[in-house]
Design a protein around this motif. Structure first.
Motif, PDB file in Angstrom:
ATOM      1  N   PHE A   1      15.728  -1.019  -1.731  1.00 48.98           N
ATOM      2  CA  PHE A   1      16.304  -1.093  -0.384  1.00 48.98           C
ATOM      3  C   PHE A   1      15.240  -1.518   0.636  1.00 48.98           C
ATOM      4  CE2 PHE A   1      17.234   0.886   3.702  1.00 48.98           C
ATOM      5  CZ  PHE A   1      18.489   0.333   3.966  1.00 48.98           C
ATOM      6  N   ALA A   2      14.034  -0.937   0.525  1.00 52.53           N
ATOM      7  CA  ALA A   2      12.956  -1.285   1.445  1.00 52.53           C
ATOM      8  C   ALA A   2      12.532  -2.744   1.270  1.00 52.53           C
ATOM      9  CB  ALA A   2      11.764  -0.351   1.218  1.00 52.53           C
ATOM     10  N   MET A   3      12.488  -3.233   0.011  1.00 54.55           N
ATOM     11  CA  MET A   3      12.131  -4.627  -0.238  1.00 54.55           C
ATOM     12  C   MET A   3      13.138  -5.574   0.405  1.00 54.55           C
ATOM     13  SD  MET A   3       9.312  -5.248  -1.865  1.00 54.55           S
ATOM     14  CE  MET A   3       9.671  -6.861  -2.556  1.00 54.55           C
ATOM     15  N   LEU A   4      14.423  -5.260   0.269  1.00 54.35           N
ATOM     16  CA  LEU A   4      15.446  -6.108   0.882  1.00 54.35           C
ATOM     17  C   LEU A   4      15.318  -6.113   2.404  1.00 54.35           C
ATOM     18  CD1 LEU A   4      18.572  -5.202  -1.297  1.00 54.35           C
ATOM     19  CD2 LEU A   4      17.265  -7.345  -1.312  1.00 54.35           C
ATOM     20  N   ALA A   5      15.051  -4.941   2.979  1.00 47.93           N
ATOM     21  CA  ALA A   5      14.876  -4.859   4.430  1.00 47.93           C
ATOM     22  C   ALA A   5      13.652  -5.655   4.880  1.00 47.93           C
ATOM     23  CB  ALA A   5      14.751  -3.387   4.850  1.00 47.93           C
TER      24      ALA A   5
ATOM     25  N   HIS B   1       0.800  -1.223   0.000  1.00 47.41           N
ATOM     26  CA  HIS B   1       0.000   0.000   0.000  1.00 47.41           C
ATOM     27  C   HIS B   1       0.836   1.279   0.000  1.00 47.41           C
ATOM     28  CE1 HIS B   1      -3.042  -2.938   1.241  1.00 47.41           C
ATOM     29  NE2 HIS B   1      -3.955  -2.046   0.893  1.00 47.41           N
ATOM     30  N   LEU B   2       2.024   1.246   0.584  1.00 48.31           N
ATOM     31  CA  LEU B   2       2.835   2.457   0.670  1.00 48.31           C
ATOM     32  C   LEU B   2       4.049   2.433  -0.247  1.00 48.31           C
ATOM     33  CD1 LEU B   2       2.791   3.064   4.543  1.00 48.31           C
ATOM     34  CD2 LEU B   2       1.292   4.048   2.803  1.00 48.31           C
ATOM     35  N   LEU B   3       4.730   1.289  -0.283  1.00 46.05           N
ATOM     36  CA  LEU B   3       5.968   1.226  -1.050  1.00 46.05           C
ATOM     37  C   LEU B   3       5.723   1.409  -2.542  1.00 46.05           C
ATOM     38  CD1 LEU B   3       8.981   0.854  -0.651  1.00 46.05           C
ATOM     39  CD2 LEU B   3       8.670  -1.609  -0.936  1.00 46.05           C
ATOM     40  N   VAL B   4       4.568   0.980  -3.029  1.00 48.81           N
ATOM     41  CA  VAL B   4       4.272   1.112  -4.464  1.00 48.81           C
ATOM     42  C   VAL B   4       4.090   2.575  -4.877  1.00 48.81           C
ATOM     43  CG1 VAL B   4       3.253  -1.188  -4.663  1.00 48.81           C
ATOM     44  CG2 VAL B   4       1.818   0.748  -3.959  1.00 48.81           C
TER      45      VAL B   4
ATOM     46  N   GLN C   1      15.421   3.072  -6.281  1.00 53.43           N
ATOM     47  CA  GLN C   1      16.450   2.647  -5.343  1.00 53.43           C
ATOM     48  C   GLN C   1      15.869   2.484  -3.940  1.00 53.43           C
ATOM     49  OE1 GLN C   1      19.809   5.245  -5.249  1.00 53.43           O
ATOM     50  NE2 GLN C   1      21.004   3.958  -3.855  1.00 53.43           N
ATOM     51  N   THR C   2      15.015   3.405  -3.536  1.00 52.48           N
ATOM     52  CA  THR C   2      14.363   3.310  -2.219  1.00 52.48           C
ATOM     53  C   THR C   2      13.469   2.087  -2.142  1.00 52.48           C
ATOM     54  OG1 THR C   2      14.396   5.726  -2.018  1.00 52.48           O
ATOM     55  CG2 THR C   2      12.896   4.528  -0.576  1.00 52.48           C
TER      56      THR C   2
END
Length: 337
Positions: free
Chosen positions: A300-304, A287-290, A296-297
């Protein structure tokens, strides 16, 4: 001839006098117990070493039974024993019996406190708590009285009723639990509700209520999810303690109990937190990351999120395996072997 008849008449008279004296003494004991019961909260008579000797060590058979709850104020802080709760349920059992059988003198309820009556604890042979004993009329020795099994504490007063009715043949009747809200409180709440109706209608028409707040609904959904996966309802129904005291070290608290036969509240909340954490991360990702424009952000967020999710799932599997022995096994297609 008269001298020969006199001894024959004297013996029945002496026996009748002894029986009348014993009956009068028994009636006196019953009268004292009834007086003590009327002055005791919920009808539970508080006994000491002296009163135990008077009421329970009197010659059998007695015209009454006594159900005794053994208590120790110094152990009320031991949450795994549930002594305060069981004492309240015992009082509820007593009050319900007397409410359903107001004229009965066949069964009395009493409690004994360890610091006041250590001698009585020794006479009964009580060495662990919780402990409840039934002294029936034919019991001449306190140690011969019947102990309530631990299973009769499982459903509190409702399961104690089964023990009493099975051992005494008396009908306790339904458990009378006090209402959560008194009559005066209900009247006050009703008045406040009637007064608030016009203001509530106005706020609803304007769309300015808590029910219109999206953040409130989101917080409620998270709470329901956490409460479900953490076993909160199980803990309420089973009266599960949050933690217990270590048997080997009384100063140490145990939050995780190894073995499938028992679950502590802390265990459920820990696993529920891990489940909720993974759910929140998925919600953030979908809901937010998309909506983030920086590629790049996003990466990084997906890996975290993947790293934290892997840690949380791994921790749940580890705790499940440690507690129950259940393990996760990987199965590969036969063509891959």
């Amino acid at each position: 001839m008269a001298m020969a008849i006199f001894p024959r008449l004297l013996l029945p008279l002496l026996l009748a006098a002894a029986a009348a004296s014993a009956l009068a003494a028994a009636n006196d004991l019953v009268g004292e117990l009834q007086s003590l019961r009327s002055r005791s909260p919920a009808g539970v008579i508080h006994l000491t070493d002296t009163s135990v000797t008077r009421f329970l060590s009197s010659p059998a058979p007695r015209p009454y039974s006594v159900l005794v709850f053994f208590d120790a104020t110094s152990l009320h802080s031991k949450t795994d024993l549930h002594l305060p709760q069981l004492r309240r349920e015992f009082a509820l059992l007593s009050a319900s019996f007397h409410a359903n059988n107001p004229d009965s003198s066949d069964l009395f309820f009493a409690d004994i406190e360890f610091s006041e009556s250590q001698h009585s604890f020794s006479q009964f042979g009580v060495n662990s708590l919780p402990h409840v004993r039934l002294i029936r009329p034919e019991h001449s020795r306190l140690a011969d009285s019947e102990q309530m099994d631990q299973s009769h504490f499982s459903r509190l007063a409702d399961s104690m009723v089964e023990f009493v009715e099975a051992r005494t043949g008396l009908e306790v009747g339904p458990i009378v639990r006090p209402p959560l809200v008194s009559r005066n409180q209900m009247i006050l709440l009703g008045l406040l509700f009637l007064i608030s109706i016009p203001f509530g209608i106005k706020r609803i028409m304007e769309g300015d209520t808590l029910l219109h707040d999206r953040k409130l609904w989101m917080a409620g959904a998270l709470f329901v999810y956490f409460f479900s996966v953490s076993g909160g309802m199980y803990g309420i129904i089973r009266h599960t303690p949050m933690f217990i005291t270590d048997r080997e070290d009384p100063n140490k608290l145990v939050f995780f109990y190894q073995g499938s036969g028992m679950q502590l509240g802390a265990e459920g909340f820990a696993v529920g937190f891990l489940y909720t954490l993974v759910g929140l991360m998925i919600a953030v990702m979908t809901h937010l990351l998309v909506k983030v424009k920086s590629l790049q952000t996003q990466r990084f967020a997906m890996l975290a999120i993947m790293a934290v999710g892997w840690w949380a799932v791994r921790k749940v599997i580890y705790l499940d395996n440690w507690k129950t022995g259940y393990g996760i096994h990987t199965f590969w297609p036969s063509s891959w072997r």
